[in-house]
Design a protein around this motif. Structure first.
Motif, short mmCIF file in Angstrom:
data_model
loop_
_atom_site.label_atom_id
_atom_site.label_comp_id
_atom_site.label_asym_id
_atom_site.label_seq_id
_atom_site.Cartn_x
_atom_site.Cartn_y
_atom_site.Cartn_z
N HIS A 41 0.83 -1.22 0.00
CA HIS A 41 0.00 0.00 0.00
C HIS A 41 0.86 1.26 0.00
N HIS A 60 1.07 5.50 -2.01
CA HIS A 60 0.49 6.52 -2.92
C HIS A 60 1.64 7.22 -3.64
N HIS A 115 -9.03 2.03 1.38
CA HIS A 115 -8.70 2.17 2.80
C HIS A 115 -9.86 1.67 3.66
N HIS A 129 -4.83 -0.60 6.25
CA HIS A 129 -4.96 -0.28 7.68
C HIS A 129 -5.79 -1.27 8.49
N ASP A 133 2.55 3.11 2.92
CA ASP A 133 1.57 4.20 2.89
C ASP A 133 2.20 5.58 2.80
#
Ligand code: GUN
Ligand code: ZN
Length: 433
Positions: free
Chosen positions: A77, A79, A232, A271, A322
């Motif tokens: 995960h 971005h 998420h 998460h 993340d």
């Protein structure tokens, strides 16, 4: 023409989940090992003295006496558009999104900007030994095109998707149910399973999608056999309360996604901190996975992920950075923070378990374990070389290490990008320190 190449160094890789077979049976270790590749695949792995006599006399062999070969890391995960906002001060999730994230992501309507960041992002991943990642784009279709184009140049196994977001975000950053469906579909048709690339349908999180948009995301997931779903889940307490307000019909947070057919063997939820028993149960039942993102969970004050609870309920778990909520691209540093998160719950995270989460466990969460995640013969040659003498502190500390588990633990505690001597993707060197 087939081309053999070999690397001689210590080698360690996971072959099973320690939870299922115990620590000792979960990994293979060769103190003086040899890894042989044939083009883009692993051809042989074993003790150097046993393998060397079987190889052609003229084979090229790289020797790294202070090296440890492991599989490339898998970040479940991250971005890419948040690369330049890492380390944004002082907020928790919802304010952090409005203050820092949305303005930063608006820049990705410009393909040239997206391309430039995508290239720097990939260089950073490879410098840190990460060879596969499940990646958020932005709402802009061009952000994903720029990302995949950059991955293609280096033949990386990567997964990405366009954010679907039609409410509770600035106008400059929203799509509509219809355009998000059409854009995602066009991206799937153009990029999914092209070379080593895969597509993930990517609704940002429940609060920024209408029922209609989530329903179309579910429809899309049903229309393709093996695309991913990436979003998420249950990260922050205010977020969870907001989801209950926005979706009063849902029994709990995960139920919002469940009601829209978004749970699957290729669904990854980042998460999953504040989950009830029923949510764990549905994640298990549907073969969905959680991305455990410790640096982010601590940095934006979200909470402590309950790894042992997820394991008890047999939920697949991978490890994620993340970035830019997370504070490091390094999976070694991510393992460091994971250890601390588990310590705060009075448990120990074994270094072999950490290695598993960062490699084979991540591959299993992404259903790619037949291709990546360890160094089994026939799998893709995505691997890294760790350097025991990368820094003065690593050198002196590792001189006292008694075994490979301790050595790995030291790398996971004080190691970072400096510890990665080289990174290989499909047999090709994509980073050298
Ligand atoms: N929830 C919704 N969007 C985001 C994001 O960009 N980062 C994190 N950490 N959580 C989110
Ligand atoms: Zn995230």
């Amino acid at each position: 023409m087939s081309l053999l190449k070999a690397w001689r160094a210590a080698i360690v890789h996971c072959i099973a989940d320690p939870k299922e077979v115990g620590i000792e049976n979960a990994y293979e270790y060769f103190a003086d090992g040899l890894l042989v590749t044939e083009n883009d695949k692993i051809h042989a792995i074993g003790h150097a003295d046993k393998l060397l006599p079987k190889l052609p006399k003229d084979i090229e062999i790289e020797h790294h006496p202070d090296g440890i070969i492991t599989p490339g890391f898998i970040d479940t995960h991250i971005h890419y558009p948040q690369t330049d906002m890492i380390g944004s001060y002082g907020e928790q999730l919802l304010t952090w999104l409005n203050t820092y994230t949305f303005p930063e992501e608006s820049k990705f309507s410009d393909k040239q900007h997206a391309r430039e960041v995508a290239e720097r992002f990939l260089a950073e991943l490879l410098r840190n030994g990460t060879t596969t990642a499940l990646v958020f784009g932005t709402v802009h279709k061009v952000s994903v095109e720029a990302f995949f184009e950059a991955c293609e140049v280096q033949n990386l196994r990567m997964i990405c998707g366009k954010v679907m977001m039609d409410r509770n975000a600035p106008d400059y950053l929203t799509d509509t149910p219809e355009t998000s469906y059409e854009d995602s579909k066009a991206l799937i048709d153009a990029w999914h399973n092209k070379g080593r690339l895969h597509y993930a349908i990517t609704p940002r999180f429940a609060p920024t999608s209408s029922d209609e948009q989530l329903q179309l995301a579910g429809k899309l997931l049903g229309e393709y056999e093996d695309v991913y779903l990436h979003t998420h889940l249950s990260e922050n307490k205010d977020e969870c309360a907001w989801v209950q307000e926005l979706f009063p019909q849902s029994r709990h947070y995960l139920d919002v996604y469940d009601q829209h057919q978004l749970l699957s063997e290729r669904s990854v939820f980042a998460h999953g901190i504040h989950l009830c028993d029923h949510e764990y149960h549905r994640l298990h039942e549907t073969g969905s996975a959680i991305a455990f993102c410790p640096t982010s969970n601590l940095f934006i004050g979200s909470g402590l992920f309950r790894l042992s609870e997820a394991e008890k309920q047999q939920v697949n778990v991978g490890l994620g950075t993340d970035v830019g909520g997370g504070t490091s691209f390094s999976m070694l540093q991510t393992m460091n923070e994971a250890y601390k998160v588990i310590q705060l719950q009075n448990e120990n995270l074994n270094p072999i378990k950490s290695l598993y989460l960062a490699t084979l466990g991540g591959a299993k969460a992404l259903r790619l374990e037949d291709k990546i995640g360890n160094l089994a013969v026939g799998t893709e040659a995505d691997f890294i070389i760790l350097d025991k003498k990368a820094t003065p502190l690593l050198t002196s500390r590792l001189a006292l290490s008694k075994n490979i588990e301790e050595t790995l633990f030291v790398f996971m505690t004080i190691g970072d990008d400096r510890a990665i001597k080289a990174t290989y993707s499909a047999g090709q060197c994509v980073h050298q320190r």
